[in-house]
Motif scaffolding. Sequence first.
Motif: not given
Length: 269
Positions: A244-269
Amino acid sequence: MNCWLEKPGSTRPGRRGRSLVRILACGALIALLLSACAAPAGTQPAANAQQTAPGETGKPTRTPFPTRRPPAGTRTPTVDPSAQPTEGATQVAGTGTPGAPASGTAAAGAVTLTFGGALNVRRGPGLAYDTVAAFETGQTVAAKAQDGKGEWLQVEVPNSTGVFGWVYSKAPTVNVSGDPLSLPDATFTDAVPAYVRNCTSHQISLRPGEIVLEPLAQQPANRQQVNPGFYEVVDLTLNAASVTTMSVTEGSELIVTQDGNGVNYTCPR
């Protein structure tokens, strides 16, 4: 001496009268002879008016013209000392001008930037700040201040009067006219850090920059601080398959939850 001259037929005066006339006539004659035979002391003949000192060529000395004074009410102009070269001033090769500024330098407020390609304008002097605008090819802008090193320059944001941002003067698409260090230092706040975290079981990379995020099991190596901007997310475990593509801005924290196979993951807090 007999100074009396008689004319034929004239009547001679008496003895007393003749004596007085003779004295007056003799006195006048003596005074006339003295004035003709001797010049007054201190005078020289005209032919000897020009004298030469020993060792000179004998050429007549020219009398200098009298100094002309300005008319009443005028003021003699004075030279500004700051505009004059000082002792030890440098000279630019080929110009012959003492104290001339070095090539490519200019006084404060006379630093301009011309863009040979598109360049981002950021909120502060560094890549860690958000992008607020961009200059296009051929645009020119005057710099207002600098970051203390002359690398990042503060300029007015294009199409936003009174709004200021920062551009990188060392970028290959920028032509700088003038000396950035002649500009005043500007104050600025620190950038707010931004992060990207990988919550998949695959090794992920962000492009550009080739920022590697390890799988979730290898935390904290799965979290990296990044600069604001646009990134492509690729799956290195799957031969850099695009995710995918993402836009990062100051102060943000983005999470990658999908791999190249399209499998989605749950990110622990």
